[in-house]
Scaffold this motif. Structure first.
Motif, PDB file in Angstrom:
ATOM      1  N   ILE A   1       0.863  -0.969  -0.066  1.00  0.00           N
ATOM      2  CA  ILE A   1       0.131   0.132   0.096  1.00  0.00           C
ATOM      3  C   ILE A   1       0.920   1.154   0.002  1.00  0.00           C
ATOM      4  CG2 ILE A   1      -1.552   1.403   1.564  1.00  0.00           C
ATOM      5  CD1 ILE A   1      -2.913  -1.225   2.377  1.00  0.00           C
ATOM      6  N   THR A   2       1.978   1.171   0.705  1.00  0.00           N
ATOM      7  CA  THR A   2       2.767   2.360   1.142  1.00  0.00           C
ATOM      8  C   THR A   2       3.270   2.898  -0.245  1.00  0.00           C
ATOM      9  OG1 THR A   2       3.397   1.718   3.118  1.00  0.00           O
ATOM     10  CG2 THR A   2       4.888   3.361   2.043  1.00  0.00           C
TER      11      THR A   2
ATOM     12  N   GLU B   1       8.726   2.896   3.564  1.00  0.00           N
ATOM     13  CA  GLU B   1       9.032   1.666   2.973  1.00  0.00           C
ATOM     14  C   GLU B   1      10.314   0.947   3.762  1.00  0.00           C
ATOM     15  OE1 GLU B   1       9.755   2.189  -1.109  1.00  0.00           O
ATOM     16  OE2 GLU B   1       7.669   3.084  -1.408  1.00  0.00           O
ATOM     17  N   ARG B   2      11.231   1.395   3.829  1.00  0.00           N
ATOM     18  CA  ARG B   2      12.275   0.714   4.804  1.00  0.00           C
ATOM     19  C   ARG B   2      11.821   0.223   6.037  1.00  0.00           C
ATOM     20  NH1 ARG B   2      16.958   1.819   8.017  1.00  0.00           N
ATOM     21  NH2 ARG B   2      18.970   1.121   6.879  1.00  0.00           N
ATOM     22  N   TYR B   3      11.014   0.860   6.754  1.00  0.00           N
ATOM     23  CA  TYR B   3      10.492   0.668   8.046  1.00  0.00           C
ATOM     24  C   TYR B   3       9.430  -0.714   7.735  1.00  0.00           C
ATOM     25  CZ  TYR B   3       7.690   0.353  12.339  1.00  0.00           C
ATOM     26  OH  TYR B   3       7.060  -0.229  13.503  1.00  0.00           O
ATOM     27  N   PHE B   4       8.650  -0.951   6.947  1.00  0.00           N
ATOM     28  CA  PHE B   4       7.766  -1.922   6.431  1.00  0.00           C
ATOM     29  C   PHE B   4       8.559  -2.916   5.955  1.00  0.00           C
ATOM     30  CE2 PHE B   4       4.552   1.147   7.130  1.00  0.00           C
ATOM     31  CZ  PHE B   4       3.589   0.658   8.175  1.00  0.00           C
ATOM     32  N   ALA B   5       9.948  -2.856   5.466  1.00  0.00           N
ATOM     33  CA  ALA B   5      10.544  -3.961   4.806  1.00  0.00           C
ATOM     34  C   ALA B   5      11.280  -4.802   5.657  1.00  0.00           C
ATOM     35  CB  ALA B   5      11.642  -3.329   3.630  1.00  0.00           C
ATOM     36  N   ARG B   6      11.184  -4.615   6.989  1.00  0.00           N
ATOM     37  CA  ARG B   6      11.845  -5.421   7.978  1.00  0.00           C
ATOM     38  C   ARG B   6      11.118  -6.677   7.977  1.00  0.00           C
ATOM     39  NH1 ARG B   6      11.270  -1.869  13.612  1.00  0.00           N
ATOM     40  NH2 ARG B   6       9.024  -2.238  12.674  1.00  0.00           N
ATOM     41  N   GLY B   7      11.748  -7.798   8.150  1.00  0.00           N
ATOM     42  CA  GLY B   7      11.380  -9.080   8.042  1.00  0.00           C
ATOM     43  C   GLY B   7      11.105  -9.619   6.674  1.00  0.00           C
TER      44      GLY B   7
ATOM     45  N   ARG C   1      16.230  -9.707   3.225  1.00  0.00           N
ATOM     46  CA  ARG C   1      17.555 -10.089   4.134  1.00  0.00           C
ATOM     47  C   ARG C   1      18.183  -8.489   4.712  1.00  0.00           C
ATOM     48  NH1 ARG C   1      18.859 -15.312   3.882  1.00  0.00           N
ATOM     49  NH2 ARG C   1      17.663 -16.649   2.212  1.00  0.00           N
ATOM     50  N   THR C   2      18.527  -7.640   3.578  1.00  0.00           N
ATOM     51  CA  THR C   2      19.000  -6.586   4.134  1.00  0.00           C
ATOM     52  C   THR C   2      18.352  -5.477   3.900  1.00  0.00           C
ATOM     53  OG1 THR C   2      20.281  -6.482   2.170  1.00  0.00           O
ATOM     54  CG2 THR C   2      21.450  -7.606   4.025  1.00  0.00           C
ATOM     55  N   LEU C   3      18.207  -4.455   4.834  1.00  0.00           N
ATOM     56  CA  LEU C   3      17.432  -3.238   4.378  1.00  0.00           C
ATOM     57  C   LEU C   3      18.111  -2.457   3.424  1.00  0.00           C
ATOM     58  CD1 LEU C   3      16.231  -2.123   8.103  1.00  0.00           C
ATOM     59  CD2 LEU C   3      14.907  -3.397   6.040  1.00  0.00           C
ATOM     60  N   PRO C   4      17.306  -1.777   2.747  1.00  0.00           N
ATOM     61  CA  PRO C   4      17.946  -0.738   1.689  1.00  0.00           C
ATOM     62  C   PRO C   4      18.812   0.328   2.466  1.00  0.00           C
ATOM     63  CG  PRO C   4      15.438  -0.389   1.647  1.00  0.00           C
ATOM     64  CD  PRO C   4      15.818  -1.581   2.423  1.00  0.00           C
ATOM     65  N   PRO C   5      19.932   0.602   1.862  1.00  0.00           N
ATOM     66  CA  PRO C   5      20.726   1.809   2.595  1.00  0.00           C
ATOM     67  C   PRO C   5      20.005   3.193   2.554  1.00  0.00           C
ATOM     68  CG  PRO C   5      21.876   1.195   0.468  1.00  0.00           C
ATOM     69  CD  PRO C   5      20.698   0.330   0.576  1.00  0.00           C
ATOM     70  N   THR C   6      20.322   3.910   3.459  1.00  0.00           N
ATOM     71  CA  THR C   6      19.929   5.311   3.449  1.00  0.00           C
ATOM     72  C   THR C   6      20.904   6.111   2.639  1.00  0.00           C
ATOM     73  OG1 THR C   6      21.348   5.780   5.493  1.00  0.00           O
ATOM     74  CG2 THR C   6      18.926   5.014   5.641  1.00  0.00           C
TER      75      THR C   6
END
Length: 326
Positions: A223-224, A290-296, A299-304
């Motif tokens: 949704i985001t 999007e980065r917050y909801f990508a947790r889990g 495997r690795t969060l997108p870099p800031t």
């Protein structure tokens, strides 16, 4: 016992497996040359340089007048109106979209039909028509009342006093936004694997708990980005509230352009830059949400952006160190 001819090889003639045939510098893997990419990059850089040069040197843009108008109180007042209308419409539109999506997914044929009809209607009618219709709504209904359906009214409101310019703008944008948000939310809910619904139902969890704690958190990943894209369109759609007599950012610029016809171009540039700033701020918020909801889910969060800059500097330092060592 005699050896076959040529079988005896002296140690001096035997090749040494550990002896490199070339120096280490010659054994490095050379990167693949991509001349097409370099040609395309050079062409794009030339075009961008020409555009920037034209913007900086063309006197038609009147950058001195742009600097004069950019932070004028009239422009900032219009900007605050734009922010207020966009914020209220985004919240109300999202809430309405969630209700419409739930009604569309419900087992009641009446709720599902009403939700589908509402979405179909407001996605078909242009926003400017909705705003103008609401602006002239008092011609159709001079009073609004609350009471028993088809019976006596307990409270009566004067529609002309209730529907201010701000109210008309927010209501019109919210009604239009809810229709699109409903499809965004419904698509996000449908993207959740059906096994998640079945597992939650097998555990005997209440339907409200299933939606808020299991389905919705997973649906928000879908949704985001879609709703933020819709939100950016909403920010730009606020420019239409000028036609219902509300002086937002575009309305303020348009009014001052009529008063100062020689400054029309710099005033339009002022509005353009402010809209760019607003949409860019929304895009930044989108990235972190999007980065917050990508947790889990990854495997690795997108870099800031800061992490990307640090990684780039570290790569440049490592490359410079390898070249210096060679």
């Amino acid at each position: 016992m005699s050896e076959p001819p040529g079988a005896a090889v002296s140690l001096a003639e035997a090749p040494l497996a550990d002896t490199p045939s070339k120096p280490p510098a010659a054994q490095r893997v050379q990167p693949l040359r991509r001349p097409g990419r370099w040609i395309a990059t050079a062409a794009v850089l030339v075009v961008v340089a020409q555009i920037l040069h034209g913007l900086a040197t063309n006197p038609f843009y009147q950058w001195d007048r742009f600097r004069y108008w950019f932070l004028r109180p009239a422009v900032l007042d219009g900007l605050l109106v734009t922010l207020e209308v966009a914020a209220l419409s985004a919240v109300l539109g999202l809430l309405g979209g969630v209700l419409l999506a739930l009604a569309r997914q419900s087992g009641s044929p009446v709720l599902s039909a009403v939700s589908w009809t509402y979405t179909w209607l407001f996605r078909s009618v242009p926003l400017i028509v909705v705003l103008i219709f609401l602006y002239n709504f008092s011609a159709l209904y001079k009073t609004l009342s609350l009471g028993i359906p088809f019976g006596p009214a307990f409270v009566t409101f004067d529609e002309s006093k209730l529907a201010t310019d701000m109210t008309v703008a927010v209501v019109g944008l919210s009604l239009n936004e809810a229709a699109y948000a409903a499809e965004v939310v419904r698509g996000g809910v449908l993207s959740v694997d059906q096994g998640q619904h079945e597992a939650a139902a097998a555990l005997g969890l209440p339907r409200g708990y299933q939606f808020t704690r299991i389905v919705l958190p997973q649906a928000l990943r879908s949704i985001t980005p879609n709703y933020v894209n819709q939100l950016i369109g909403l920010v730009k759609s606020t420019s239409l509230v000028f036609y219902v007599s509300l002086l937002d950012l575009f309305g303020s610029v348009q009014t001052m352009g009529s008063t100062y016809p020689g400054d029309i171009v710099p005033l339009l540039l002022v509005a353009t830059v402010w809209y760019l700033i607003l949409t860019s701020a929304v895009s930044v918020v989108q990235f972190y949400v999007e980065r917050y909801f990508a947790r889990g889910a990854t495997r690795t969060l997108p870099p800031t952006p800061l992490q990307k800059a640090r990684a780039g500097l570290a790569a440049l330092r490592a490359r410079a160190g390898r070249e210096a060592a060679v």
